[in-house]
Design a protein around this motif. Structure first.
Motif, PDB file in Angstrom:
ATOM      1  N   ASN A   3      28.163  87.260  74.560  1.00 51.96           N
ATOM      2  CA  ASN A   3      29.162  87.344  73.490  1.00 51.96           C
ATOM      3  C   ASN A   3      30.562  87.561  74.066  1.00 51.96           C
ATOM      4  O   ASN A   3      31.557  87.004  73.568  1.00 51.96           O
ATOM      5  CB  ASN A   3      28.809  88.482  72.534  1.00 51.96           C
ATOM      6  N   ASP A  47      19.550  93.053  75.587  1.00 52.92           N
ATOM      7  CA  ASP A  47      20.753  93.467  74.850  1.00 52.92           C
ATOM      8  C   ASP A  47      21.998  93.353  75.730  1.00 52.92           C
ATOM      9  O   ASP A  47      23.064  92.902  75.273  1.00 52.92           O
ATOM     10  CB  ASP A  47      20.587  94.904  74.355  1.00 52.92           C
ATOM     11  N   GLN A  48      21.870  93.764  77.006  1.00 45.71           N
ATOM     12  CA  GLN A  48      23.007  93.644  77.917  1.00 45.71           C
ATOM     13  C   GLN A  48      23.390  92.181  78.129  1.00 45.71           C
ATOM     14  O   GLN A  48      24.577  91.822  78.147  1.00 45.71           O
ATOM     15  CB  GLN A  48      22.663  94.293  79.260  1.00 45.71           C
ATOM     16  N   GLN A 104      22.855  89.722  76.061  1.00 46.02           N
ATOM     17  CA  GLN A 104      23.454  89.220  74.829  1.00 46.02           C
ATOM     18  C   GLN A 104      24.902  89.675  74.705  1.00 46.02           C
ATOM     19  O   GLN A 104      25.783  88.909  74.287  1.00 46.02           O
ATOM     20  CB  GLN A 104      22.637  89.718  73.625  1.00 46.02           C
ATOM     21  N   ALA A 105      25.156  90.939  75.086  1.00 42.72           N
ATOM     22  CA  ALA A 105      26.529  91.444  75.022  1.00 42.72           C
ATOM     23  C   ALA A 105      27.432  90.687  76.001  1.00 42.72           C
ATOM     24  O   ALA A 105      28.577  90.338  75.672  1.00 42.72           O
ATOM     25  CB  ALA A 105      26.547  92.940  75.333  1.00 42.72           C
TER      26      ALA A 105
END
Length: 205
Positions: free
Chosen positions: A145, A138-139, A141-142
């Motif tokens: 982005n 998740d980190q 992916q953030a």
């Protein structure tokens, strides 16, 4: 030649002796081996009777077949009873046998409980590791982005700079420097994206 009528009383006598020996085996007077020898002799005599029964008339043949079947069934039961009697006698002669068996059963139960606890701890550890991996993904992916958004913003800024430069009449060399800076920024963004993807790949696999 021996007839089936002569063998039948002998077989009944062997069955009677075997019943007596079952009780003696349980009391520890005789060994189970003697009983098994006697039952084996009874089985051989019954086999001989089965070979002779075909010489009898059909009516007598049915009668003898029933008697042979009853004796053979009794022979099987006596063998089972003798085995149980020998086992009981052995446990009686060894007063520590039951206690030893109970200790072994307790050890097995403890071993099973320990295995269950180990499996539970292993499952919890795997679940925590999986949650950590998902958090890292998740980190990543953030961060990816965020880099994409910065790239889009830089493109907008570059367009504005080109427009302003055209209006102000900046030199061609200055515009080329700005273009090279734009290309360098693009490489940096692409490199950051590749590094992030590699980190996610190695963490996950």
């Amino acid at each position: 030649m021996t007839s089936i009528g002569e063998l039948f009383p002998k077989c009944r006598k062997l069955a009677y002796d075997a019943r007596q020996q079952v009780a003696q085996v349980q009391q520890g007077v005789v060994s189970a081996t003697d009983l098994y020898v006697l039952l084996e002799e009874l089985s051989r005599q019954l086999n001989a009777m089965e070979e002779l029964v075909y010489r009898e008339t059909p009516v007598q043949r049915d009668v003898w077949n029933r008697k042979i079947a009853e004796l053979r069934h009794e022979c099987t039961l006596l063998h089972q009873q003798g085995t149980q009697a020998a086992h009981s006698a052995s446990r009686y002669r060894n007063p520590y046998g039951q206690e030893r068996d109970e200790l072994l059963r307790r050890r097995r139960r403890r071993g099973n409980e320990s295995d269950v606890q180990d499996l539970s701890q292993e499952s919890s550890s795997l679940e925590q590791s999986q949650n950590m991996v998902f958090g890292l993904i998740d980190q990543g992916q953030a961060s990816l982005n965020g880099l994409i958004e910065q790239r889009q913003r830089l493109r907008g800024v570059n367009r504005m700079v080109f427009d302003i430069g055209n209006r102000l009449g900046l030199s061609q060399s200055t515009m080329k420097i700005i273009e090279r800076r734009d290309i360098t920024d693009a490489y940096l963004v692409a490199g950051g994206m590749i590094v992030t993807i590699l980190v996610i790949y190695f963490v996950w696999f």
